[in-house]
Design an enzyme around this catalytic site. Structure first.
Site, PDB file in Angstrom:
ATOM      1  N   HIS A 112       5.564  -1.863   4.753  1.00  0.00           N
ATOM      2  CA  HIS A 112       5.274  -1.012   5.909  1.00  0.00           C
ATOM      3  C   HIS A 112       6.264  -1.294   7.044  1.00  0.00           C
ATOM      4  O   HIS A 112       6.786  -0.367   7.679  1.00  0.00           O
ATOM      5  CB  HIS A 112       3.835  -1.260   6.369  1.00  0.00           C
ATOM      6  CG  HIS A 112       3.407  -0.468   7.546  1.00  0.00           C
ATOM      7  ND1 HIS A 112       3.257   0.895   7.518  1.00  0.00           N
ATOM      8  CD2 HIS A 112       3.078  -0.863   8.811  1.00  0.00           C
ATOM      9  CE1 HIS A 112       2.861   1.317   8.706  1.00  0.00           C
ATOM     10  NE2 HIS A 112       2.751   0.272   9.509  1.00  0.00           N
TER      11      HIS A 112
ATOM     12  N   ASP B 252       9.601   0.176   6.278  1.00  0.00           N
ATOM     13  CA  ASP B 252       9.546   1.625   6.476  1.00  0.00           C
ATOM     14  C   ASP B 252       9.729   1.969   7.955  1.00  0.00           C
ATOM     15  O   ASP B 252      10.478   2.887   8.298  1.00  0.00           O
ATOM     16  CB  ASP B 252       8.214   2.162   5.943  1.00  0.00           C
ATOM     17  CG  ASP B 252       8.135   3.667   6.001  1.00  0.00           C
ATOM     18  OD1 ASP B 252       9.117   4.330   5.578  1.00  0.00           O
ATOM     19  OD2 ASP B 252       7.094   4.192   6.447  1.00  0.00           O
TER      20      ASP B 252
END
Length: 111
Positions: free
Chosen positions: A75, A78
């Protein structure tokens, strides 16, 4: 061992970088080119910190092959990639708005 705090640093600084980049585009759209460029530089500074933290984590993985990646780290990566893209595009948008502003000024002078 990679801590959640280490990973969170990527998210925080990448998030700051992306927000600053998006706000820089808004400033450029209003014709505030100098402000937009300052915000872009601040965005890049935040992105540099996120990237340094990411590099530290990658070095940890290289030195500790038994270390496992988490969804939290994915995450964070990203977020960083989105911030990099936003920052890259922001430079182009600022340049475009600056050029449009110059053209408008030329049109006004010749009218």
């Amino acid at each position: 061992m990679i801590s959640e705090t280490d990973v969170m640093q990527i998210i925080v600084y990448a998030g700051n970088a992306k927000s600053l980049a998006m706000n820089a585009i808004k400033e450029a759209k209003k014709g505030e080119i100098i402000n937009a460029k300052k915000m872009l530089e601040e965005s890049k500074a935040n992105l540099k910190i996120a990237h340094q933290q990411h590099t530290t984590i990658l070095q940890n993985f290289a030195n500790n092959p038994e270390e496992s990646a988490t969804m939290f780290l994915t995450h964070a990566q990203d977020h960083m990639m989105a911030a990099i893209t936003a920052t890259d595009f922001t430079k182009e948008f600022i340049d475009l708005h600056e050029e449009m502003q110059e053209l408008r000024n030329l049109i006004k002078k010749s009218a």
